[in-house]
Design a protein around this motif. Structure first.
Motif, PDB file in Angstrom:
ATOM      1  N   ASP A  39       0.637  -1.037   0.313  1.00  0.00           N
ATOM      2  CA  ASP A  39      -0.518   0.599   0.396  1.00  0.00           C
ATOM      3  C   ASP A  39       0.969   1.617  -0.457  1.00  0.00           C
ATOM      4  N   SER A  40       1.736   1.593  -1.103  1.00  0.00           N
ATOM      5  CA  SER A  40       1.955   3.261  -1.162  1.00  0.00           C
ATOM      6  C   SER A  40       3.137   3.395  -2.149  1.00  0.00           C
ATOM      7  N   ALA A  41       1.515   3.598  -3.277  1.00  0.00           N
ATOM      8  CA  ALA A  41       1.863   4.041  -4.973  1.00  0.00           C
ATOM      9  C   ALA A  41       1.410   5.240  -4.396  1.00  0.00           C
ATOM     10  N   THR A  72       1.664  -3.572  -6.169  1.00  0.00           N
ATOM     11  CA  THR A  72       1.039  -2.130  -5.608  1.00  0.00           C
ATOM     12  C   THR A  72       0.010  -1.636  -6.512  1.00  0.00           C
TER      13      THR A  72
END
Length: 151
Positions: A39-41, A72
């Protein structure tokens, strides 16, 4: 001792870029591979919303069965950014600050009667007046309301 390490077994990881999570899951299950969504784009407009934007290991790499593939996903929109208080700043200062935050500054300036020439007297987005601490998605176009220098 009967121990199996699957030493010679290799599965080629498929390229999952731009696939939805359900399409990626189906492809990986067919190959007996697991996955985990990270969870980090940052939003990328070149990819469909909620599609795979990055994967580890990369497509084409070889792995053993049951290996976990880390995915992602592309968010559904740009992250919201907070509108700063730019009242009284010069046009140049305001443009620099808005661009640094990630906004696009429009070139259709609105001028109002004010003693300060090119001093910010307001911000607008799609004709709507913006207030300090309002939120807009990154890359939104913000128009400046400026003083005309004639009081």
């Amino acid at each position: 001792m009967n121990i199996s390490t699957n030493h010679d077994q290799r599965i080629q990881v498929p390229d999952l870029h731009k696939l939805t999570i359900s399409e990626a899951e189906r492809k990986l299950k067919e190959l007996d591979l697991d996955f985990k969504v990270l969870d980090s784009a940052s939003y990328n407009p070149d990819y469909p919303k909620r599609s795979v934007i990055e994967q580890t290991p990369d497509g084409g790499d070889f792995v053993k069965e049951k290996r976990k593939i880390y995915l992602t996903l592309n968010p559904s929109k740009y992250a919201d950014k907070t509108i700063p208080n730019l009242n009284g700043r010069t046009k140049r200062q305001a443009i620099s600050e808005l661009k640094a935050i990630g906004f696009i500054v429009g070139t259709n300036y609105t001028y109002v009667k004010d003693i300060g020439k090119d001093v910010v007297r307001g911000l607008r987005h799609k004709g709507k007046i913006l207030n300090e601490n309002d939120k807009l998605p990154k890359n939104s176009i913000i128009e400046l309301v400026l003083g005309d220098g004639n009081e």
